[in-house]
Write an enzyme that holds these catalytic residues in place. Structure first.
Site, PDB file in Angstrom:
ATOM      1  CG  ASN A 102      -1.839  -1.215   1.251  1.00 45.14           C
ATOM      2  OD1 ASN A 102      -2.058  -1.855   0.215  1.00 45.14           O
ATOM      3  ND2 ASN A 102      -2.313  -1.578   2.429  1.00 45.14           N
ATOM      4  CG  HIS A 119       3.763  -1.497  -4.821  1.00 46.62           C
ATOM      5  ND1 HIS A 119       2.610  -2.245  -4.633  1.00 46.62           N
ATOM      6  CD2 HIS A 119       4.605  -2.305  -5.523  1.00 46.62           C
ATOM      7  CE1 HIS A 119       2.755  -3.431  -5.222  1.00 46.62           C
ATOM      8  NE2 HIS A 119       3.942  -3.489  -5.763  1.00 46.62           N
ATOM      9  CB  CYS A 127      11.966  16.259  -9.842  1.00 48.10           C
ATOM     10  SG  CYS A 127      12.334  16.845 -11.520  1.00 48.10           S
ATOM     11  CB  CYS A 150      15.200  20.719 -13.402  1.00 49.25           C
ATOM     12  SG  CYS A 150      14.069  19.340 -13.144  1.00 49.25           S
ATOM     13  CB  THR A 188      -2.744  -8.908  -0.635  1.00 50.21           C
ATOM     14  OG1 THR A 188      -2.192  -8.890  -1.961  1.00 50.21           O
ATOM     15  CG2 THR A 188      -2.142 -10.052   0.159  1.00 50.21           C
ATOM     16  CG  ASN A 213      -8.795 -11.691   1.634  1.00 49.68           C
ATOM     17  OD1 ASN A 213      -9.942 -11.279   1.446  1.00 49.68           O
ATOM     18  ND2 ASN A 213      -7.799 -11.461   0.786  1.00 49.68           N
TER      19      ASN A 213
HETATM   20  N1  APR Z   1     -10.218  -6.818   5.312  1.00 44.71           N
HETATM   21  C1  APR Z   1      -9.272  -7.613   4.754  1.00 44.71           C
HETATM   22  N2  APR Z   1      -9.183  -7.849   3.416  1.00 44.71           N
HETATM   23  C2  APR Z   1     -10.104  -7.256   2.634  1.00 44.71           C
HETATM   24  C3  APR Z   1     -11.127  -6.409   3.141  1.00 44.71           C
HETATM   25  C4  APR Z   1     -11.156  -6.198   4.551  1.00 44.71           C
HETATM   26  N3  APR Z   1     -12.095  -5.430   5.135  1.00 44.71           N
HETATM   27  N4  APR Z   1     -11.893  -5.982   2.093  1.00 44.71           N
HETATM   28  C5  APR Z   1     -11.357  -6.533   0.977  1.00 44.71           C
HETATM   29  N5  APR Z   1     -10.298  -7.308   1.296  1.00 44.71           N
HETATM   30  C6  APR Z   1      -9.436  -8.090   0.411  1.00 44.71           C
HETATM   31  C7  APR Z   1     -10.078  -8.545  -0.876  1.00 44.71           C
HETATM   32  O1  APR Z   1     -10.776  -9.783  -0.678  1.00 44.71           O
HETATM   33  C8  APR Z   1      -8.852  -8.741  -1.772  1.00 44.71           C
HETATM   34  O2  APR Z   1      -8.310 -10.045  -1.611  1.00 44.71           O
HETATM   35  O3  APR Z   1      -8.374  -7.255   0.017  1.00 44.71           O
HETATM   36  C9  APR Z   1      -7.859  -7.714  -1.226  1.00 44.71           C
HETATM   37  C10 APR Z   1      -7.666  -6.522  -2.146  1.00 44.71           C
HETATM   38  O4  APR Z   1      -7.025  -7.001  -3.309  1.00 44.71           O
HETATM   39  P1  APR Z   1      -6.422  -5.949  -4.361  1.00 44.71           P
HETATM   40  O5  APR Z   1      -7.392  -4.848  -4.553  1.00 44.71           O
HETATM   41  O6  APR Z   1      -5.925  -6.748  -5.523  1.00 44.71           O
HETATM   42  O7  APR Z   1      -5.205  -5.312  -3.566  1.00 44.71           O
HETATM   43  P2  APR Z   1      -3.694  -5.795  -3.545  1.00 44.71           P
HETATM   44  O8  APR Z   1      -3.609  -7.282  -3.481  1.00 44.71           O
HETATM   45  O9  APR Z   1      -3.030  -5.037  -2.468  1.00 44.71           O
HETATM   46  O10 APR Z   1      -3.134  -5.273  -4.964  1.00 44.71           O
HETATM   47  C11 APR Z   1      -1.742  -5.362  -5.148  1.00 44.71           C
HETATM   48  O11 APR Z   1      -2.028  -4.142  -7.226  1.00 44.71           O
HETATM   49  O12 APR Z   1      -2.848  -2.369  -8.460  1.00 44.71           O
HETATM   50  C12 APR Z   1      -1.758  -2.854  -7.784  1.00 44.71           C
HETATM   51  O13 APR Z   1      -0.058  -1.545  -6.838  1.00 44.71           O
HETATM   52  C13 APR Z   1      -1.370  -1.957  -6.634  1.00 44.71           C
HETATM   53  O14 APR Z   1      -0.421  -2.559  -4.492  1.00 44.71           O
HETATM   54  C14 APR Z   1      -1.455  -2.859  -5.413  1.00 44.71           C
HETATM   55  C15 APR Z   1      -1.297  -4.225  -6.016  1.00 44.71           C
END
Ligand code: APR
Length: 246
Positions: A102, A119, A127, A150, A188, A213
């Site tokens: 994040n 990230h 810049c 610059c 994630t 999750n």
């Molecule tokens: N608590 C825990 N998990 C949750 C909640 C919650 N309240 N709500 C949603 N989630 C879970 C979803 O089920 C999903 O598995 O969070 C996850 C979000 O997944 P993504 O949106 O894909 O996020 P992430 O895995 O961090 O994405 C990775 O993708 O776009 C790029 O750079 C960006 O860092 C990001 C990377």
């Protein structure tokens, strides 16, 4: 579920080097939408505005979306109880490091000290030519922020698609993964390389994987040892109390 919470708490309490690997889901309860799944940002916005080549070619259009999403909309988000529980567990010596995908800075704002931002972060602008750094407040002063040294284009200090992972955060994150004997994976999908490899490497190296999750992710059936199916705040609070009170 309570049995699973107890088992997860035991693993963390008896761990030698416990790390957290977090994604957008941990910040959902702070009001920041995830990227994928229900209410996912990529359902509304085409992620190509975060391609570095598109950003450099069409800065006006890209900066409009970047400002709208990552500064106006996200800007006021505050850490939630999951971020706070992790910071408390670090303070109590149970968590050694947080690796986050994040860019919202909420782990640090919650008080976590050892945070690796894989990230980068939206906290500052940089810049694209001379690497001078600026406070994010400049986004409220200029529609397309330019360097006052610059005059080149500024970009947020987070990784755009097509950019390299920042160092030393990248190498340190993989090293922490390899050193860990317990990984708490929170919020994630495990879809984005190379960040998503970290829990796999930890598992290959003998680590136990605890996953929080509400939905299954790419990890759940492959490497997760204890799946705490639920929201980050609820699960982290229960885990925290189980660790601290017993
Ligand atoms: N608590 C825990 N998990 C949750 C909640 C919650 N309240 N709500 C949603 N989630 C879970 C979803 O089920 C999903 O598995 O969070 C996850 C979000 O997944 P993504 O949106 O894909 O996020 P992430 O895995 O961090 O994405 C990775 O993708 O776009 C790029 O750079 C960006 O860092 C990001 C990377």
């Amino acid at each position: 579920m309570q049995e699973k919470i107890k088992k997860a708490a035991e693993l963390i309490k008896n761990s030698r080097f416990c790390i957290v690997f977090s994604g957008a889901g941990i910040s959902v309860e702070s009001g920041i939408p995830p990227f994928r799944g229900e209410n996912g940002l990529w359902n509304t916005y085409d992620p190509s505005f975060l391609d570095i080549s598109q950003f450099m070619s069409y800065p006006i259009e890209s900066w409009k979306l970047v400002k709208e999403i990552f500064y106006d909309f996200f800007g006021e988000a505050k850490p939630n109880k999951a971020h706070q529980a992790i910071a408390e567990l670090e303070k109590a010596g149970f968590i050694q490091k947080v690796i986050t995908q994040n860019i919202d800075n909420l782990h640090t704002e919650a008080g976590s000290k050892d945070v690796l931002e894989f990230h980068g972060s939206s906290k500052e602008l940089v810049c694209t030519n001379c690497a001078a750094r600026y406070s994010k407040t400049i986004v409220n002063e200029q529609e397309v922020p330019l360097c006052n040294q610059c005059h080149a284009l500024l970009k947020p200090d987070f990784v755009f698609f097509g950019e390299a992972i920042p160092e030393p955060a990248g190498s340190d994150s993989f090293a922490a993964g390899m050193k860990s004997d317990v990984v708490v994976v929170i919020g994630t999908t495990g879809e984005v390389m190379p960040a998503c490899n970290i829990p796999y490497y930890a598992k290959q190296n003998g680590a136990k994987v605890i996953e929080i999750n509400p939905e299954k992710s790419n990890y759940t059936t492959q490497i997760t040892d204890i799946f705490l199916q639920g929201k980050a705040t609820e699960m982290m609070e229960r885990l925290y109390h189980e660790i601290i009170q017993t």
